[in-house]
Design a protein around this motif. Structure first.
Motif, PDB file in Angstrom:
ATOM      1  N   GLY A  11      14.779  -2.966  -5.056  1.00 11.11           N
ATOM      2  CA  GLY A  11      15.001  -2.710  -6.470  1.00 11.11           C
ATOM      3  C   GLY A  11      13.774  -2.315  -7.273  1.00 11.11           C
ATOM      4  O   GLY A  11      13.890  -2.009  -8.457  1.00 11.11           O
ATOM      5  N   TYR A  12      12.591  -2.331  -6.668  1.00 11.94           N
ATOM      6  CA  TYR A  12      11.368  -1.960  -7.380  1.00 11.94           C
ATOM      7  C   TYR A  12      11.090  -0.469  -7.198  1.00 11.94           C
ATOM      8  O   TYR A  12      11.246   0.063  -6.092  1.00 11.94           O
ATOM      9  N   GLU A  13      10.649   0.163  -8.295  1.00  8.89           N
ATOM     10  CA  GLU A  13      10.158   1.522  -8.162  1.00  8.89           C
ATOM     11  C   GLU A  13       8.750   1.481  -7.594  1.00  8.89           C
ATOM     12  O   GLU A  13       8.065   0.451  -7.631  1.00  8.89           O
ATOM     13  N   ALA A  14       8.279   2.618  -7.089  1.00  8.54           N
ATOM     14  CA  ALA A  14       6.990   2.671  -6.422  1.00  8.54           C
ATOM     15  C   ALA A  14       5.857   2.226  -7.338  1.00  8.54           C
ATOM     16  O   ALA A  14       4.939   1.484  -6.922  1.00  8.54           O
ATOM     17  N   ALA A  15       5.909   2.647  -8.595  1.00  6.94           N
ATOM     18  CA  ALA A  15       4.829   2.296  -9.531  1.00  6.94           C
ATOM     19  C   ALA A  15       4.766   0.803  -9.760  1.00  6.94           C
ATOM     20  O   ALA A  15       3.689   0.239 -10.025  1.00  6.94           O
ATOM     21  N   GLU A  16       5.923   0.134  -9.697  1.00  5.50           N
ATOM     22  CA  GLU A  16       5.955  -1.314  -9.906  1.00  5.50           C
ATOM     23  C   GLU A  16       5.497  -2.081  -8.669  1.00  5.50           C
ATOM     24  O   GLU A  16       4.930  -3.173  -8.775  1.00  5.50           O
ATOM     25  N   ALA A  17       5.683  -1.514  -7.488  1.00  3.96           N
ATOM     26  CA  ALA A  17       5.431  -2.258  -6.256  1.00  3.96           C
ATOM     27  C   ALA A  17       4.033  -2.061  -5.699  1.00  3.96           C
ATOM     28  O   ALA A  17       3.408  -3.021  -5.204  1.00  3.96           O
ATOM     29  N   ILE A  18       3.534  -0.822  -5.748  1.00  2.00           N
ATOM     30  CA  ILE A  18       2.252  -0.533  -5.093  1.00  2.00           C
ATOM     31  C   ILE A  18       1.135  -1.317  -5.774  1.00  2.00           C
ATOM     32  O   ILE A  18       1.002  -1.335  -7.001  1.00  2.00           O
ATOM     33  N   GLY A  19       0.330  -1.980  -4.948  1.00  2.00           N
ATOM     34  CA  GLY A  19      -0.789  -2.787  -5.438  1.00  2.00           C
ATOM     35  C   GLY A  19      -0.474  -4.250  -5.588  1.00  2.00           C
ATOM     36  O   GLY A  19      -1.376  -5.083  -5.704  1.00  2.00           O
ATOM     37  N   ARG A  20       0.806  -4.596  -5.612  1.00  5.39           N
ATOM     38  CA  ARG A  20       1.198  -6.005  -5.762  1.00  5.39           C
ATOM     39  C   ARG A  20       1.268  -6.663  -4.382  1.00  5.39           C
ATOM     40  O   ARG A  20       1.410  -6.010  -3.350  1.00  5.39           O
ATOM     41  N   HIS A  66       0.818  -1.205   0.000  1.00  4.77           N
ATOM     42  CA  HIS A  66       0.000   0.000   0.000  1.00  4.77           C
ATOM     43  C   HIS A  66       0.865   1.274   0.000  1.00  4.77           C
ATOM     44  O   HIS A  66       0.427   2.323  -0.447  1.00  4.77           O
ATOM     45  N   TYR A  67       2.083   1.165   0.579  1.00  5.87           N
ATOM     46  CA  TYR A  67       3.010   2.320   0.643  1.00  5.87           C
ATOM     47  C   TYR A  67       4.410   1.820   0.348  1.00  5.87           C
ATOM     48  O   TYR A  67       4.803   0.720   0.765  1.00  5.87           O
TER      49      TYR A  67
END
Length: 699
Positions: A51-60, A40-41
């Motif tokens: 190594g993940y950017e925020a757009a790639e991580a949030i929601g997963r 969520h954050y």
């Protein structure tokens, strides 16, 4: 959150250090998970760690970060959420996977956070386990180092004040840790190197230059009598973000290894004390001042208490008899100890020591003695029970008693005392005390001999000066004699007033060059001769010539004299002067006349005649005779002084012949002209002039 920088090399070992704050040492990732384990954050540190950017991580699902299930088959992400919500705080290690597929061990802290709408989110803090372990190992090592290391460790701020230290250093200093904090290092490590150690500290703080194994000789407030040698290593502290600059140090007590340096330091201190004693003791020829100088020199630095006693010799010659009681007079004392020590050292003026006392032993052998303050010493030495109890309760544990002997004469004793806070006196201390006592004894003997000579000279002078002067209705006299400073106490100033046949009166004042017994003896000889010659009714000039011949025969090289013969019947006064300051006449209207018509050479020169001059004295005139001590000082020549005396005489408001008024006039003149500490003898004779009808010659 700060992150680990790319290209950073791996740690070289299990315990290492690097600049920066704690978060620079251990990057922390912050991420938030909802109730279903979805991300969520995503904080900046999380991007760096996984190594993940925020757009790639949030929601997963967080399973992308923690792929392995627990032992019971529960998904790792779901486990984090469940434990975070139910336990409120959960600490765990899990296997994590980087975006590039690399697997690493991760330490996690999870706890719930509730938003404004009542929705709960599990917040997670994640770091690489190896970095957490390294920091914990470092902290554990530092804690153990400060607690158990036998080497002194210290941290100073930029002002070189204690911030942190270990118990080993506190024990070395003999000062509790809490009493160090906030104090400067040089206040605890007291050196006698002229500021070299303080300069070394300041150079490390200001210039960043480390110091390795410098040897420093010192003493501390906790061990004031213990010389120490320490090996000192100093280094500048890191100036990383959030930290204060300063100096760190490691200190090792190497006193036993460097005993030679300790002895050198102790020897230097003894030499310094002797040097100060040489410059401080004996600055005056006063017995009590000399004794006080000795006490002030040794108390606090060499001992806790000291007393100087001189022997009261009742009979001549001054011979010490060991079989007889010894009576002394305490003339100086001092102590740094609390009561009752001050009463012990200063509460008694005269002391009597019984035969076979320790005092008798040191005076018989002529050598210092160190004794413990115990029942045996007290019984043998102290007569009065009350004084014995004071000594036992004073806190003194040992005494060093040194004889004061000079030129074969026993002057007295000096006693040095130490409390239990100091070590007992050593053999070197006995040698130092012997040297101090020897120097003090010589100074005391000089002062004693000088005082004896002064007493003889004073007795002689007072016997030779007139106690009362001839006065009558035609001439009322006020006279003053004031000795100079202590150094020149006895001089050759003299004066006299003699009644002559026919009702005339002779006034004479003189001054023999020099001081002491010779000057007093020469003064007495001239005064007696002048009185005898005056009664022969000689002309003043002839009288002065005879007096000059007497001075030459007696070997008196230089003396001044003023002689005045006054006839109240005629008002005429004949004046002869042998190099003396001129007489002054104050008229009733305040006018002052200086009689300087004749000024012959001083007595003792010979070969030249003495002239006379005649002056008229009127009813109410005030005649002033004086010596140069009244009008000549180091800052004022004699002409200026005579003018000042004229002004003082002119300013007198009352010049009647009444005795009280005349005495007050003499005091007023002296108070206005003499300094607080005159350096020369002074004579002032004021004569108020009266008239009477001339006496008819007897037919």
């Amino acid at each position: 959150m700060p992150s680990r920088r790319s290209g950073e090399e791996a740690a070289p070992g299990p315990v290492w250090s690097e600049p920066g704050t704690l978060l620079e040492h251990v990057p922390v990732a912050v991420l938030g998970l909802d109730e279903k384990g979805r991300i969520h954050y995503w904080g900046p540190g999380a991007q760096d760690l996984f190594g993940y950017e925020a757009a790639e991580a949030i929601g997963r699902s967080a399973a992308v970060l923690f792929p392995r299930a627990g032992a019971d088959g529960v998904d790792s992400a779901e486990l984090l959420v469940e434990r975070g919500l139910t336990l409120g705080y959960w600490r765990v290690r899990m296997t994590a996977r980087h975006r590039d597929g690399a697997v690493f061990d991760c330490g996690l802290r999870v706890f719930p956070v509730t938003g404004a709408a009542g929705r709960s989110v599990v917040l997670g803090l994640a770091s690489r386990s190896e970095e957490l372990d390294r920091v914990k190992t470092n902290l554990a090592f530092l804690d153990a180092l400060f607690e158990t290391c036998p080497i002194g460790l210290v941290m100073l701020d930029e002002d070189l004040r204690y911030v942190h230290l270990n118990q080993a250093l506190a024990d070395m200093d003999g000062v509790p840790i809490e009493d160090h904090i906030g104090r400067r290092m040089e206040d605890i490590m007291i050196t006698s190197d002229g500021g070299a150690y303080s300069g070394l500290l300041r150079a490390v703080a200001d210039e960043g230059r480390p110091v390795i194994s410098a040897l420093v000789a010192l003493r501390t407030p906790g061990h004031p009598d213990r010389d120490q040698i320490r090996s000192v290593s100093l280094f500048p502290l890191s100036r990383a973000v959030g930290t204060r600059p300063g100096v760190g140090g490691l200190l090792v007590d190497v006193t036993d290894r460097e005993q030679a340096l300790v002895e050198v330091a102790a020897g230097r201190q003894r030499l310094d004390l002797l040097h100060r004693a040489a410059s401080r003791i004996g600055t005056t020829l006063d017995v009590e001042v000399t004794a006080r100088e000795l006490v002030d020199t040794v108390v606090a630095e060499f001992c806790d208490a000291a007393a100087v006693e001189v022997v009261d010799w009742m009979d001549e010659p001054e011979v010490f008899v060991p079989e007889s009681p010894l009576r002394t007079r305490r003339i100086a004392s001092g102590t740094t100890l609390p009561p009752p020590a001050p009463e012990l050292v200063s509460g008694l003026t005269h002391v009597t020591y019984p035969p076979d006392s320790t005092i008798h032993t040191t005076l018989r052998t002529g050598r210092p003695i160190c004794v413990p303050v115990d029942d045996d010493f007290v019984t043998r030495t102290v007569i009065h029970q009350a004084r014995a109890r004071l000594l036992i309760d004073s806190g003194l544990t040992c005494l060093l008693i040194a004889p004061l002997i000079a030129r074969g004469t026993v002057q007295g004793i000096v006693m040095f005392g130490r409390s239990a806070a100091r070590p007992a006196f050593s053999d070197q201390d006995l040698s130092l005390a012997a040297e101090l006592a020897s120097r003090a004894a010589l100074c005391l003997d000089n002062a004693r001999l000088y005082s004896r000579v002064q007493d003889i000279a004073l007795t002689l002078q007072r016997a030779l000066l007139p106690t009362a002067l001839a006065t009558g209705p035609t001439l009322r006299i006020a006279h003053r004699y004031l000795p100079g400073s202590h150094v020149t106490e006895v001089g050759g100033d003299w004066y006299d007033v003699t009644e002559l046949p026919g009702g005339r009166i002779a006034l004479v004042v003189g001054d023999v060059m020099g001081h002491g017994v010779p000057a007093a003896a020469a003064m007495g000889r001239l005064r007696i001769t002048a009185k005898a010659l005056a009664r022969q009714n000689l002309d003043p000039g002839d009288l002065m010539a005879e007096l000059d011949a007497c001075a030459q025969e007696a070997g008196i090289e230089l003396a001044t004299c003023l002689y005045i013969r006054y006839d109240p019947g005629t008002g005429r006064a004949l004046v002869a002067n042998a190099g003396h300051p001129p007489p002054l006449v104050r008229r009733p209207d305040g006018t002052v006349l200086m009689v300087d018509d004749v000024l012959g050479v001083p007595l003792g020169v010979g070969g030249l005649p003495f002239g006379t001059t005649e002056i008229a004295l009127h009813e109410g005139d005030l005649l002033a005779l004086y010596t140069d001590g009244l009008v000549e000082t180091r800052d004022q020549d004699i002409d200026e002084g005579v003018r000042a005396l004229c002004d003082r005489l002119a300013a007198l408001t009352e010049t009647s012949g009444e005795p009280e008024a005349l005495e007050e006039a003499a005091d007023t003149v002296l108070a206005g002209l003499l300094p607080d500490a005159p350096t020369d003898d002074t004579v002032l004779v004021l004569a108020h002039v009266g008239r009477r009808p001339p006496v008819e010659p007897v037919r």
